[in-house]
Design an enzyme around this catalytic site. Structure first.
Site, PDB file in Angstrom:
ATOM      1  N   HIS A 177       0.852  -1.201   0.000  1.00  0.00           N
ATOM      2  CA  HIS A 177       0.000   0.000   0.000  1.00  0.00           C
ATOM      3  C   HIS A 177       0.881   1.241   0.000  1.00  0.00           C
ATOM      4  O   HIS A 177       1.816   1.346   0.783  1.00  0.00           O
ATOM      5  CB  HIS A 177      -0.914   0.016   1.232  1.00  0.00           C
ATOM      6  CG  HIS A 177      -2.065  -0.939   1.128  1.00  0.00           C
ATOM      7  ND1 HIS A 177      -3.145  -0.900   1.979  1.00  0.00           N
ATOM      8  CD2 HIS A 177      -2.320  -1.949   0.259  1.00  0.00           C
ATOM      9  CE1 HIS A 177      -4.014  -1.847   1.643  1.00  0.00           C
ATOM     10  NE2 HIS A 177      -3.522  -2.506   0.611  1.00  0.00           N
TER      11      HIS A 177
ATOM     12  N   TYR B 207      -9.114   5.578   7.494  1.00  0.00           N
ATOM     13  CA  TYR B 207      -9.224   5.995   8.894  1.00  0.00           C
ATOM     14  C   TYR B 207     -10.242   7.134   8.929  1.00  0.00           C
ATOM     15  O   TYR B 207     -10.005   8.186   8.338  1.00  0.00           O
ATOM     16  CB  TYR B 207      -7.881   6.499   9.424  1.00  0.00           C
ATOM     17  CG  TYR B 207      -6.854   5.408   9.664  1.00  0.00           C
ATOM     18  CD1 TYR B 207      -6.134   4.850   8.610  1.00  0.00           C
ATOM     19  CD2 TYR B 207      -6.587   4.937  10.954  1.00  0.00           C
ATOM     20  CE1 TYR B 207      -5.193   3.851   8.834  1.00  0.00           C
ATOM     21  CE2 TYR B 207      -5.644   3.947  11.183  1.00  0.00           C
ATOM     22  CZ  TYR B 207      -4.945   3.409  10.124  1.00  0.00           C
ATOM     23  OH  TYR B 207      -4.018   2.426  10.349  1.00  0.00           O
TER      24      TYR B 207
ATOM     25  N   PRO C   1      -4.064   0.216  19.212  1.00  0.00           N
ATOM     26  CA  PRO C   1      -3.903  -0.326  17.856  1.00  0.00           C
ATOM     27  C   PRO C   1      -3.804   0.712  16.738  1.00  0.00           C
ATOM     28  O   PRO C   1      -3.249   0.407  15.677  1.00  0.00           O
ATOM     29  CB  PRO C   1      -5.155  -1.192  17.667  1.00  0.00           C
ATOM     30  CG  PRO C   1      -6.141  -0.705  18.671  1.00  0.00           C
ATOM     31  CD  PRO C   1      -5.343  -0.185  19.829  1.00  0.00           C
TER      32      PRO C   1
ATOM     33  N   LYS D 267       1.271  -0.315  15.218  1.00  0.00           N
ATOM     34  CA  LYS D 267       2.691  -0.322  15.565  1.00  0.00           C
ATOM     35  C   LYS D 267       3.141  -1.529  16.380  1.00  0.00           C
ATOM     36  O   LYS D 267       4.341  -1.809  16.470  1.00  0.00           O
ATOM     37  CB  LYS D 267       3.036   0.949  16.366  1.00  0.00           C
ATOM     38  CG  LYS D 267       3.078   2.191  15.525  1.00  0.00           C
ATOM     39  CD  LYS D 267       4.246   2.147  14.573  1.00  0.00           C
ATOM     40  CE  LYS D 267       4.151   3.181  13.486  1.00  0.00           C
ATOM     41  NZ  LYS D 267       4.653   2.744  12.211  1.00  0.00           N
TER      42      LYS D 267
ATOM     43  N   TYR E 166       4.184   6.465  10.206  1.00  0.00           N
ATOM     44  CA  TYR E 166       3.327   5.321   9.866  1.00  0.00           C
ATOM     45  C   TYR E 166       4.128   4.285   9.077  1.00  0.00           C
ATOM     46  O   TYR E 166       4.111   3.094   9.397  1.00  0.00           O
ATOM     47  CB  TYR E 166       2.112   5.798   9.059  1.00  0.00           C
ATOM     48  CG  TYR E 166       0.995   4.786   8.937  1.00  0.00           C
ATOM     49  CD1 TYR E 166       1.175   3.608   8.209  1.00  0.00           C
ATOM     50  CD2 TYR E 166      -0.238   4.982   9.549  1.00  0.00           C
ATOM     51  CE1 TYR E 166       0.148   2.678   8.087  1.00  0.00           C
ATOM     52  CE2 TYR E 166      -1.262   4.046   9.440  1.00  0.00           C
ATOM     53  CZ  TYR E 166      -1.060   2.903   8.701  1.00  0.00           C
ATOM     54  OH  TYR E 166      -2.064   1.973   8.589  1.00  0.00           O
TER      55      TYR E 166
HETATM   56  C1  DHB Z   1      -5.220  -2.869  11.219  1.00  0.00           C
HETATM   57  C2  DHB Z   1      -5.202  -2.534  12.532  1.00  0.00           C
HETATM   58  C3  DHB Z   1      -4.803  -1.279  12.908  1.00  0.00           C
HETATM   59  O1  DHB Z   1      -4.758  -0.928  14.190  1.00  0.00           O
HETATM   60  C4  DHB Z   1      -4.444  -0.326  11.994  1.00  0.00           C
HETATM   61  O2  DHB Z   1      -4.076   0.910  12.396  1.00  0.00           O
HETATM   62  C5  DHB Z   1      -4.458  -0.667  10.673  1.00  0.00           C
HETATM   63  C6  DHB Z   1      -4.863  -1.937  10.289  1.00  0.00           C
HETATM   64  C7  DHB Z   1      -5.647  -4.213  10.787  1.00  0.00           C
HETATM   65  O3  DHB Z   1      -5.981  -5.033  11.638  1.00  0.00           O
HETATM   66  O4  DHB Z   1      -5.683  -4.475   9.585  1.00  0.00           O
END
Ligand code: DHB
Length: 391
Positions: free
Chosen positions: A72, A201, A294, A298, A384
């Protein structure tokens, strides 16, 4: 059992560490309380930073990732009425890869099988002893009920936040920092083609939502919910309705395609750091030493970065009796830990409405800033997509 390194925990951190040590001729024994099936099936995040992918490639673990994972270039950031794409490749010169932790764990397991690695799954009562002496040891009850003991040179705790390793460090031997957040994520896995090419997001007054994926036919989505929410209050239809609203169904002709939900769970959100990441002959890596919320994915990447620093340090220690890198491990690892802790906290607090009208305005202002200023967008992209390991 005598070995050089006893590794507690056969998640990605423990398995990758035994792989990196094995490549340099350093022997390890791995113990794990769960079954192999459980470890390989537990669903975690799915985004790998460019440096994580670089390391996996270097050590012969990147083949299936490149075949089946998706590269990506960036992410979408949005709020009601506006969706913006941030192109990490253009902004920071690095991409990310979508590849589930479940898949990486299976690849690591197969690589360890091929190397003849001994992994004891299903053990109980793991205890760490004499960590501040020259002869640390680990005891446990094996899957057949027999008492067992490992006598290593060093012990590495890769057993997460509830494992025995962190608990083996007395209060006087550690400093901790913690932040809890007043919300949680409800995560689903669904058998339906993703309705987006890259992750979305979404900030929304009802709460944050994230559209992620696992493959061309499996979607992974998340909704901000109250931490004490009951899954029974979230039948599938309510989940899809909330996701569609928060992700902006109807915006410029975009729509969210629902499908059968195969997994549903609530994830708590917490930041935690423990320092130093060492106590005598015990070294900690991954969630055993730190937890991130999450948002930004990271956790796995930090665990990989820890192990990438720790493996050469342990090789020098056990093969050449050179402890310089081992001495430097905690401080070096914690630099990246705090960077990721800040980034995860920042992404989390920017994207989750908490009922405070002042915070809401700050969130809207930050979102506008990171999607309109190249400097701000580059900061997000750099964090990121991940800094090079060792920075
Ligand atoms: C996923 C989880 C995340 O916390 C994130 O920021 C991006 C992707 C995932 O589970 O695909």
């Amino acid at each position: 059992m005598r070995t050089e390194v006893a590794i507690v925990g056969a998640g990605p951190a423990g398995l990758l560490l035994s792989h990196l040590l094995g490549r340099e001729g350093v022997d390890s024994v791995v113990v794990e309380t769960r079954s192999r099936e459980y470890v390989e099936a537990r669903i975690r995040a799915g985004i790998l930073e460019s440096s994580t992918v670089g390391l996996l490639d270097e050590v012969g673990l990147g083949d299936r990732l490149h075949r089946e994972g998706q590269q990506h270039r960036g992410i979408y950031l949005q709020w009601p009425g506006e969706r913006h794409h941030l192109d990490f490749v253009e902004l920071a010169g690095r991409s990310v890869w979508l590849y589930g932790q479940t898949e990486l764990t299976k690849d690591l397991g197969l690589a360890r099988d091929a190397a003849g690695q001994h992994i004891r799954y299903g053990v109980r009562d793991t205890r760490l002893h004499d960590l501040t002496t020259g002869h640390p040891y680990v005891t446990f009850t094996d899957a057949d009920g027999g008492a067992a003991r490992i006598d290593p040179n060093v012990v590495v705790g890769c057993d997460g936040s509830f494992g025995p390793s962190r608990a083996a460090v007395p209060d006087a031997g550690k400093q901790t920092w913690e932040r809890t957040y007043p919300y949680a994520w409800l995560g689903i896995l669904a058998t339906v083609a993703p309705s987006t090419d890259e992750l979305i997001y979404a900030w929304h007054p009802e709460g944050f939502a994230l559209h992620s994926m696992r493959s061309a036919s499996v979607s992974r989505l998340y909704l901000q919910v109250d931490p004490d929410t009951d899954l029974d209050e979230w039948p599938d239809e309510r989940i899809w309705d909330a996701l569609a609203r928060r992700l902006g169904a109807g915006l410029e002709g975009w729509d969210l395609t629902p499908g059968p939900i195969t997994e549903k769970s609530v994830l708590p959100m917490r930041s935690f750091v423990m320092a130093p990441m060492r106590y005598g002959r015990l070294f900690l890596a991954g969630d055993a030493a730190h937890i991130v919320p999450p948002t930004g994915a990271k956790g796995l990447n930090l665990a990989v970065a820890d192990v990438a620093l720790l493996a050469p340090a342990l090789v020098a220690l056990v093969q050449k009796n050179d402890g310089r890198l081992a001495e430097a491990y905690s401080e070096a690892a914690l630099r990246r830990v705090w960077r990721s802790t800040h980034f995860s906290w920042w992404m989390t607090t920017m994207l989750h409405p908490n009922g405070d009208p002042f915070d809401t305005q700050l969130q809207r202002s930050q979102l506008r800033w990171v999607t309109s200023s190249r400097a701000a967008a580059t900061g997000l992209a750099e964090n990121y997509a991940g800094l090079p390991i060792g920075c």
